[in-house]
Design a protein around this motif. Structure first.
Motif, PDB file in Angstrom:
ATOM      1  N   ASP A  34      -9.279 -20.626 -45.092  1.00  0.00           N
ATOM      2  CA  ASP A  34      -8.383 -19.847 -44.243  1.00  0.00           C
ATOM      3  C   ASP A  34      -9.137 -18.687 -43.590  1.00  0.00           C
ATOM      4  N   VAL A  37     -11.946 -19.902 -41.020  1.00  0.00           N
ATOM      5  CA  VAL A  37     -11.432 -20.357 -39.722  1.00  0.00           C
ATOM      6  C   VAL A  37     -10.840 -19.187 -38.940  1.00  0.00           C
ATOM      7  N   THR A  38     -10.191 -18.270 -39.631  1.00  0.00           N
ATOM      8  CA  THR A  38      -9.606 -17.113 -38.954  1.00  0.00           C
ATOM      9  C   THR A  38     -10.667 -16.305 -38.225  1.00  0.00           C
ATOM     10  N   HIS A  41     -12.446 -18.253 -35.232  1.00  0.00           N
ATOM     11  CA  HIS A  41     -11.685 -18.285 -33.983  1.00  0.00           C
ATOM     12  C   HIS A  41     -11.518 -16.897 -33.359  1.00  0.00           C
ATOM     13  N   ARG A  47     -15.549 -23.361 -32.936  1.00  0.00           N
ATOM     14  CA  ARG A  47     -14.172 -23.828 -33.058  1.00  0.00           C
ATOM     15  C   ARG A  47     -14.055 -24.911 -34.127  1.00  0.00           C
ATOM     16  N   ARG A  65      -1.398 -23.849 -38.870  1.00  0.00           N
ATOM     17  CA  ARG A  65      -1.616 -22.411 -39.041  1.00  0.00           C
ATOM     18  C   ARG A  65      -2.737 -21.895 -38.158  1.00  0.00           C
ATOM     19  N   HIS A  66      -3.757 -22.732 -37.926  1.00  0.00           N
ATOM     20  CA  HIS A  66      -4.952 -22.277 -37.218  1.00  0.00           C
ATOM     21  C   HIS A  66      -5.132 -22.921 -35.841  1.00  0.00           C
TER      22      HIS A  66
END
Length: 346
Positions: A34, A37-38, A41, A47, A65-66
């Motif tokens: 989580d 990836v947060t 991005h 990506r 979510r992402h």
């Protein structure tokens, strides 16, 4: 003679934006995935295009979510996606070797969460497979790629500290006991050394190299994993490193490198974007602070991703900053410490 500089070197960290990009896939949609990836991005041009899990429901939820276009209810389906260039393995420690090997066999580059495997033997398997396949492979030792680490590396290489004599590094958080919790479950690769001790051990190897001898003391919990460990690493010239990891208390989480001419004190948390102070033997002082605007906790995970993309673009199969040989050597140190503590590697 003092070599204390008038100014500190500039960071050589790979820029987060404007460089090469990769299409990423992630195996294991947990907490660190989580955060990875947060920040990927939010703070970089990289990506995430796919997520794989044993559960289609978990994969779908993570993807939603992402804003990830691809979600797969199996690990193999993710690595077989031809649009994916590189796989980030963020499943529990016990799965790192197998999932890395799965991705490599599919011809994917791979970034494996630390520790890269449960033992040096498993790490060697990953290295051999990646070398044979000609793909990039790296342990996700994100701290090495932070701007502060690149500046400290230059100070060491330039001899500003003189001869390094003593390293201290500690990392500790109190975790409530739970027999099935991944940190307390030996089947999941639990224990303070594998989860937290990787960082103090890395810091010691980073500054002094591979030790000649390892002396470990500590304690095991009721499930048999190490809950606290203190390592003294000995070097041929008499230098020492003290590396401490605990799951029983919240520690200061700082680190120092002390040499004959100067010392570096890295602010808590030394593993995250923060700062450090260079102290000279005659009272001189220079402060370094992370001013990149990505200084909160795991926001710093983006730096390693940008570096990996650059290395892959350059045709490299390992990161010069953190090659696989270092990951193996770190696990050799941890293997020896775990053996001494009575929780030997499998």
């Amino acid at each position: 003679m003092s070599l204390f500089p008038g100014t500190l070197p500039s960071s050589t960290a790979t820029p987060l934006r404007g460089g090469p990009t990769l299409n990423w896939g992630v195996l294991g949609p947990g907490g660190i995935a989580d955060d990875f990836v947060t920040t990927l991005h939010a703070n970089s041009d990289q990506r995430m295009l796919g997520v794989g899990s044993r559960s289609q429901e978990r994969a779908d939820a993570f993807a939603a979510r992402h804003g990830i276009p691809g979600s797969y209810g199996s690990y193999r389906a993710l690595v077989d996606d031809p649009t994916i260039d590189i796989v980030y393995v963020s499943a529990p420690h016990s799965e790192h070797r197998d999932l890395a090997m799965l991705a490599i066999a599919a011809g994917k580059h791979v970034l494996v969460e630390k520790p890269i495997a449960l033992s040096a033997a498993e790490a060697r398997e990953i290295a051999a497979a990646a070398n044979a396949a000609g793909v990039f492979a790296m342990e996700a030792l994100w701290t090495r790629f932070l701007p502060q680490s690149t500046v400290i590396r230059q100070l060491l290489d330039d001899g500003v500290l003189g001869e390094v004599r003593l390293i201290t590094a500690e990392l500790g958080f109190r975790f409530d006991f739970g027999a099935e919790h991944r940190l307390y479950n030996p089947a999941l690769g639990g224990g303070a050394l594998l989860d937290l001790g990787v960082y103090p051990v890395w810091f010691s190897h980073f500054a002094l190299g591979v030790p000649d001898a390892v002396h470990a003391s500590g304690s095991l919990g009721s499930t048999g994993v190490d809950v606290q460990a203190a390592l003294t690493l000995e070097y041929p010239d008499g230098a020492q490193a003290l590396a401490v990891a605990t799951m029983t208390a919240n520690t200061r989480n700082g680190a120092t490198i002390s040499g004959t001419l100067a010392r570096v004190e890295v602010e808590p948390m030394f593993i995250t974007p923060a700062g450090f102070t260079l102290h000279g033997s005659d009272g001189e002082r220079l402060d370094w602070r992370d001013d990149h605007g990505h200084g909160f906790w795991r926001d710093g995970l983006a730096w390693q991703a940008a570096a990996v993309a650059q290395h892959v673009s350059d045709g490299l199969t390992e990161a010069p900053e953190h090659p696989l040989a270092m990951s193996i050597a770190m696990l050799e140190t941890i293997d020896e410490a775990r053996t001494q503590l009575g929780y030997p590697p499998r």
